[in-house]
Design a protein around this motif. Sequence first.
Motif, short mmCIF file in Angstrom:
data_model
loop_
_atom_site.label_atom_id
_atom_site.label_comp_id
_atom_site.label_asym_id
_atom_site.label_seq_id
_atom_site.Cartn_x
_atom_site.Cartn_y
_atom_site.Cartn_z
N ALA A 204 0.84 -1.20 0.00
CA ALA A 204 0.00 0.00 0.00
C ALA A 204 0.87 1.25 0.00
N THR A 222 2.16 5.00 5.31
CA THR A 222 0.81 4.58 4.94
C THR A 222 0.32 3.63 6.03
N VAL A 224 -2.72 1.22 7.04
CA VAL A 224 -3.92 0.50 6.61
C VAL A 224 -4.76 0.26 7.85
N ALA A 341 -5.24 4.41 4.72
CA ALA A 341 -5.83 3.63 3.63
C ALA A 341 -6.75 2.57 4.21
N SER A 373 -6.37 8.05 1.85
CA SER A 373 -6.02 7.52 0.54
C SER A 373 -7.20 7.61 -0.42
N ILE A 379 -5.68 -0.81 -3.71
CA ILE A 379 -4.38 -0.28 -3.30
C ILE A 379 -3.31 -1.35 -3.17
N VAL A 380 -3.64 -2.52 -2.64
CA VAL A 380 -2.62 -3.56 -2.46
C VAL A 380 -2.21 -4.14 -3.81
#
Length: 408
Positions: A204, A222, A224, A341, A373, A379-380
């Motif tokens: 991410a 970032t 998650v 994110a 995000s 995203i991944v």
Amino acid sequence: MSATTTMTTGRAVGAGPRSVNVAAVLDTAWSVAAFTATDVIEATGLARSTAIALCDELIELGWLAELDDSRQSGAEYRKGRPARRYALREDAGLLVGVDAGAHSITAVVTDLRGREVARSQRVVNPMADGDERIAAIDAGIDEALAAAGAATVLCLAIGIPAPVDTQGRSPERDPFWQRVNPRIAERVAGRGCPVIVDNDANLAALAEGAIGAGVGLESYITIVSGERFGAGYVIDGRLVRGRGQAGELHLLDLVEGVGSTLGVGAVLRDWAREQRTVGTIPETSPLAELPVDKIEARAVFEAAAAGDPVALDMLDRVADRLARIGAVLGGLLDVERIVFAGALAPSMPPLLDLTTAALATYMNADPPELVASTLGADIVAQGAIASAMEYVRRNALAIDMSTGPAAP
């Protein structure tokens, strides 16, 4: 976290200064749609004869194509021979990025510039055993590649919700990590191309740096945030991996006012359900209309947007929690930005406004900017593509594009 790569090699094309020069030409090719030897000279300082010779060699190796000359393309030339124009053969090979999550497998196939060619998505049982999970990953990759058509795969990258060491393995102490990573790196390695396995938060972070809120930044984090927090750190332009568990954030257990790695989704859901169960949510609240087991974090965000005092109070409490996390990570690593994110990212801007105000009270240094995000559920997978592209660019001189990577 540390990624693992199952290496395959093609024909080596150089070493030392020459290798650096060829890599510099490829950097130019990747950065623009078309270029001339003059563009290479300006970017690298190479002599004209050297720049042209390297471009010719890369054409032979399959990396570049020669286009119509500049005069034929419509560019103005006052005198002299028209300049030869070159471009990356972006369709000469494929990149595959996979988000191998606990509940679903998404495989994305792109050209060498990261433009999507095909994709597949399938549901997987989060309690699936190793054989079933590997079969689902293989089937997803095969389906996407079948839709993409015949082309050489130059690199395959897979993201998983678990820490990954340099051998591609996840710590044995956590049964969930073992379920989502049944030695994927070893069992998906027979595809004739390099295979990279990395943590999903790391990927991410790479996605944000390639096409998201990290573009142009040297240092950012970032985070998650769903059921639990996980982080990917880019510091001074490099992803920080450590020994494999750098972004697991267990340090949050020790942070006063945080106390765990539970993410925004889990905390808001649990708080709202607890208040609903004990009867402290007034009947006028939108949350009172929902059965307890149907209350999720998104409902809290929606109630807060409608001005519900109970939901707004929960957002204030979560904002303070995020501010403490931001102060610890931002103060420790001195980053420019923290990107949040995950599935709840579209709902988070109002929460991050509250968090930004609270963050300033916890830091003496300039606080990092907090943003949500915009890359969504992909995203991944997009980070996996970015990782695969980085690998190919870094190892381009070992790949003969006319045949692709050699089998292991």
